[in-house]
Design an enzyme around this catalytic site. Structure first.
Site, PDB file in Angstrom:
ATOM      1  N   TRP A   1       0.794  -1.230   0.000  1.00  7.03           N
ATOM      2  CA  TRP A   1       0.000   0.000   0.000  1.00  7.03           C
ATOM      3  C   TRP A   1       0.821   1.271   0.000  1.00  7.03           C
ATOM      4  O   TRP A   1       0.287   2.348  -0.164  1.00  7.03           O
ATOM      5  CB  TRP A   1      -0.957   0.021   1.194  1.00  7.03           C
ATOM      6  CG  TRP A   1      -0.368  -0.443   2.507  1.00  7.03           C
ATOM      7  CD1 TRP A   1      -0.546  -1.677   3.070  1.00  7.03           C
ATOM      8  CD2 TRP A   1       0.484   0.273   3.411  1.00  7.03           C
ATOM      9  NE1 TRP A   1       0.135  -1.779   4.263  1.00  7.03           N
ATOM     10  CE2 TRP A   1       0.780  -0.586   4.500  1.00  7.03           C
ATOM     11  CE3 TRP A   1       1.031   1.557   3.413  1.00  7.03           C
ATOM     12  CZ2 TRP A   1       1.584  -0.221   5.571  1.00  7.03           C
ATOM     13  CZ3 TRP A   1       1.846   1.931   4.483  1.00  7.03           C
ATOM     14  CH2 TRP A   1       2.113   1.053   5.534  1.00  7.03           C
ATOM     15  N   ASN A   2       2.123   1.175   0.218  1.00  3.35           N
ATOM     16  CA  ASN A   2       2.826   2.438   0.490  1.00  3.35           C
ATOM     17  C   ASN A   2       3.139   3.273  -0.748  1.00  3.35           C
ATOM     18  O   ASN A   2       3.062   4.487  -0.698  1.00  3.35           O
ATOM     19  CB  ASN A   2       4.066   2.193   1.351  1.00  3.35           C
ATOM     20  CG  ASN A   2       5.040   1.263   0.698  1.00  3.35           C
ATOM     21  OD1 ASN A   2       4.685   0.524  -0.208  1.00  3.35           O
ATOM     22  ND2 ASN A   2       6.270   1.280   1.153  1.00  3.35           N
TER      23      ASN A   2
ATOM     24  N   LYS B   1      -2.432  -8.127  -8.241  1.00  4.83           N
ATOM     25  CA  LYS B   1      -3.240  -7.998  -7.031  1.00  4.83           C
ATOM     26  C   LYS B   1      -2.663  -6.858  -6.197  1.00  4.83           C
ATOM     27  O   LYS B   1      -1.624  -6.990  -5.546  1.00  4.83           O
ATOM     28  CB  LYS B   1      -3.211  -9.299  -6.214  1.00  4.83           C
ATOM     29  CG  LYS B   1      -4.066  -9.208  -4.964  1.00  4.83           C
ATOM     30  CD  LYS B   1      -3.278  -9.674  -3.761  1.00  4.83           C
ATOM     31  CE  LYS B   1      -3.887  -9.352  -2.439  1.00  4.83           C
ATOM     32  NZ  LYS B   1      -4.097  -7.945  -2.119  1.00  4.83           N
TER      33      LYS B   1
ATOM     34  N   GLY C   1       6.451  -6.446  -0.379  1.00  2.00           N
ATOM     35  CA  GLY C   1       5.685  -6.399   0.866  1.00  2.00           C
ATOM     36  C   GLY C   1       6.583  -6.697   2.042  1.00  2.00           C
ATOM     37  O   GLY C   1       7.813  -6.616   1.946  1.00  2.00           O
ATOM     38  N   GLY C   2       5.973  -7.057   3.141  1.00  2.00           N
ATOM     39  CA  GLY C   2       6.737  -7.357   4.346  1.00  2.00           C
ATOM     40  C   GLY C   2       7.458  -8.694   4.240  1.00  2.00           C
ATOM     41  O   GLY C   2       7.065  -9.559   3.453  1.00  2.00           O
TER      42      GLY C   2
ATOM     43  N   GLU D   1      10.732  -8.155  -3.079  1.00  2.00           N
ATOM     44  CA  GLU D   1      11.246  -6.874  -2.561  1.00  2.00           C
ATOM     45  C   GLU D   1      10.640  -6.712  -1.186  1.00  2.00           C
ATOM     46  O   GLU D   1       9.442  -6.467  -1.056  1.00  2.00           O
ATOM     47  CB  GLU D   1      10.808  -5.710  -3.458  1.00  2.00           C
ATOM     48  CG  GLU D   1      11.367  -5.743  -4.856  1.00  2.00           C
ATOM     49  CD  GLU D   1      12.852  -5.456  -4.916  1.00  2.00           C
ATOM     50  OE1 GLU D   1      13.469  -5.192  -3.865  1.00  2.00           O
ATOM     51  OE2 GLU D   1      13.393  -5.512  -6.030  1.00  2.00           O
ATOM     52  N   LEU D   2      11.460  -6.857  -0.136  1.00  2.00           N
ATOM     53  CA  LEU D   2      10.902  -6.940   1.202  1.00  2.00           C
ATOM     54  C   LEU D   2      11.329  -5.738   2.054  1.00  2.00           C
ATOM     55  O   LEU D   2      11.683  -4.706   1.516  1.00  2.00           O
ATOM     56  CB  LEU D   2      11.288  -8.280   1.822  1.00  2.00           C
ATOM     57  CG  LEU D   2      10.972  -9.481   0.908  1.00  2.00           C
ATOM     58  CD1 LEU D   2      11.483 -10.780   1.505  1.00  2.00           C
ATOM     59  CD2 LEU D   2       9.490  -9.591   0.608  1.00  2.00           C
TER      60      LEU D   2
ATOM     61  N   CYS E   1      10.134   1.098   2.480  1.00  2.00           N
ATOM     62  CA  CYS E   1      11.028  -0.021   2.759  1.00  2.00           C
ATOM     63  C   CYS E   1      12.450   0.474   2.962  1.00  2.00           C
ATOM     64  O   CYS E   1      13.232  -0.145   3.659  1.00  2.00           O
ATOM     65  CB  CYS E   1      10.972  -1.006   1.609  1.00  2.00           C
ATOM     66  SG  CYS E   1      11.192  -0.220   0.025  1.00  2.00           S
TER      67      CYS E   1
ATOM     68  N   GLU F   1      11.549  -3.857  11.770  1.00  2.00           N
ATOM     69  CA  GLU F   1      11.062  -2.787  10.902  1.00  2.00           C
ATOM     70  C   GLU F   1       9.790  -2.192  11.495  1.00  2.00           C
ATOM     71  O   GLU F   1       8.811  -2.896  11.689  1.00  2.00           O
ATOM     72  CB  GLU F   1      10.769  -3.352   9.510  1.00  2.00           C
ATOM     73  CG  GLU F   1      10.405  -2.271   8.526  1.00  2.00           C
ATOM     74  CD  GLU F   1      10.068  -2.823   7.159  1.00  2.00           C
ATOM     75  OE1 GLU F   1       9.368  -3.843   7.082  1.00  2.00           O
ATOM     76  OE2 GLU F   1      10.505  -2.216   6.170  1.00  2.00           O
TER      77      GLU F   1
END
Ligand code: NDP
Length: 491
Positions: free
Chosen positions: A150-151, A174, A227-228, A249-250, A283, A384
């Site tokens: 969402w960021n 998605k 995402g996380g 990509e975390l 991130c 985080e």
């Protein structure tokens, strides 16, 4: 309140469940749009449309025609940037100024990868076997599952869609349940640009109801996820069962390291921008400031002086510098980390609570927060937070700075502030991070590879590296000798 539909096979469709959920504006804490609650049935329809397009209309286009479509899409985004940025800001509460900056930049991903589409070349291998001609072809993978957070909803989608489509793949996307509106509005532009139906499909809904069936669908060749790290771990495991390609990509716990020889005024701005811009919800947040002991106290005073001036309020107001936290669970999580940091003995020098300023209304605001006296073993120094919370850790020399900076499970980014070229080069070599910024922070480009070391991810987005993530290599062998070799011996 507008009720949205999903995009499947070029058509606007209702979800199979017949259910919608509300998207909430983080500034007002009020619902403002209705988002389709997708399910496995919708994923099945979307993947089969993407598969049909992959073997049909999309494959039949030349790479040059594909590139032209991507560039046309870039033009349409540029023309619609302000409207899309307003939607993003309303949906995720990030500053309009930031989202508009991203929207104005997103076209460059489609121009760059559009230009690259017809420059994806194989090689002729000067093979060691006489009478054989060997060459390689770089081929697309098939249907790509793009899953975004969402960021920075559209920017992170562009990082996936542009190289995936340039390489000749089709996509089922998605978006996050918290920021689906801009994705659904963005979906309109594919048709306008002239993309064949099914090349890009958008299915909205929850991670377990839409994300999981997408990742595990047997016709999905690759999962490109941002995402996380906990979700990333699950996605990786699910994808592994289907032997699928993945890009992850975390998160990160990036160190912004300030040496005593740095230009301190620039470094202060860099540290503030690393953690308070975007309300720390990036991130690449520089959530640990490592300060060289000789300048520690003076630097903290400068930092407090600048951070105190941050203007909070309506993210749509161009004067606002720190907006709300995007979701209520995230807001609670940030406040919880602040409590834990205090319990662990960190010294709160700024903020340290929910923001109750009048201009924050009923939104989910957290005061910009600075902790000193942070010990590298504290939770606040390792986990985080994804919010406006900075941990300050002192160090004595380069070796200690490197040790502290690298002593994390993450490795997304790092900042170094110094006027010594030796130090700049040595530190960029020794830091375990996919991006190292020297005397700057939060710079990204469509041209430069971005991704994580260690638990921050696998693979690279942007730059030439990104397109390779969406290709597979085929080796073609052609006999040109005319002689049939001994069939019982390997040639
Ligand atoms: P999440 O990991 O919670 O979600 C990311 C996406 O995965 C969302 O679309 C989510 O859907 C979906 N998802 C959730 N569960 C599953 C599942 N079981 N299977 C498949 N998909 C699933 O991250 P957030 O949205 O909370 O985003 C914040 C995180 O993203 C931060 O930790 C940050 O570090 C990371 N991030 C990394 C970046 C990078 O480039 N390295 C850039 C930006 C953010 P839903 O929303 O419906 O739950």
């Amino acid at each position: 309140m507008k009720k949205y539909q999903m995009l499947i096979n070029g058509a606007r469709v209702d979800p199979a469940t017949g259910a919608w959920f509300e998207s909430v504006n983080p500034f007002t804490a009020q619902a403002w749009a209705q988002v389709p609650r997708g399910s496995k049935d919708d994923i099945d329809r979307a993947v089969s449309a993407a598969k049909a397009a992959f073997y049909g209309d999309w494959r039949n286009l030349t790479a040059t025609a594909r590139g032209a479509l991507l560039r046309r899409l870039g033009d349409l985004i540029a023309a619609d940037a302000d409207r899309l940025a307003t939607i993003e800001s309303t949906d995720n509460g990030k500053l309009f100024a930031e989202m508009r900056g991203q929207l104005n930049y997103i076209p460059q991903w489609f121009y760059y990868f559009g230009g690259l589409a017809d420059k994806i070349e194989g090689r002729v291998i000067p093979i060691d076997k006489p009478g054989v001609f060997n060459f390689t072809r770089e081929e697309p993978l098939g249907v790509i599952a793009a899953i975004t957070p969402w960021n920075s909803p559209l920017l992170l989608a562009a990082w996936k869609l542009a190289p995936a489509l340039a390489a000749g793949n089709t996509v089922v996307w998605k978006p996050s349940e918290f920021s689906s509106v801009s994705a659904l509005e963005f979906g309109e532009l594919f048709e306008k640009a002239g993309f064949p139906p099914g090349v890009v499909n958008i299915v909205t809904g929850y991670g377990n109801e839409v994300g999981e069936p997408l990742v595990t669908h047997p016709d999905v060749a690759k999962v490109a996820f941002t995402g996380g790290d906990r979700t990333g771990e699950q996605v990786y495991q699910m994808a592994a069962r289907g032997i699928k390609h993945v890009t992850l990509e975390l998160g990160g716990k990036s160190a912004n390291i300030v040496f005593d020889d740095a230009d301190l005024d620039s470094a202060v701005k860099g540290v503030v921008s690393g953690i308070f811009a975007a309300t720390g919800q990036t991130c690449i947040a520089g959530s640990r400031a490592l300060l060289h002991r000789p300048i520690h106290d003076a630097f903290v005073e400068k930092l407090l002086a600048l951070a105190k001036t941050a203007r909070m309020g309506n993210p749509l107001d161009l004067n606002t510098q720190v907006g709300p936290v995007t979701t209520q669970p995230q807001y609670n999580k940030v406040l919880d980390y602040i409590r834990v940091a205090k319990e662990e003995g960190a010294v709160c020098r700024l903020g340290g609570a929910a923001a109750t300023r009048a201009e924050c209304g009923s939104g989910w605001f957290v005061e910009p927060t600075i902790f000193t006296g942070v010990n590298p073993s504290m939770r606040i120094a390792n986990e985080e937070v994804f919010g406006p919370v900075l941990s300050i850790i002192p160090f004595d020399d380069e070796d200690e700075a490197v040790r502290i900076a690298n002593n994390t499970v993450y490795g997304l980014a790092a900042g170094v502030w110094t006027t010594s070229i030796r130090r700049a080069l040595m530190m960029s070599e020794r830091l375990e991070a996919g991006t190292v910024w020297v005397n700057t922070y939060r710079a990204v480009s469509y041209m430069s590879p971005f991704g994580g070391y260690k638990r921050s991810g696998i693979g690279r987005e942007s730059g030439l590296d990104a397109v390779r993530e969406y290709l597979q290599t085929k080796s073609v062998w052609i006999d040109i000798s005319g002689n049939t070799p001994n069939p019982f011996v390997m040639r």
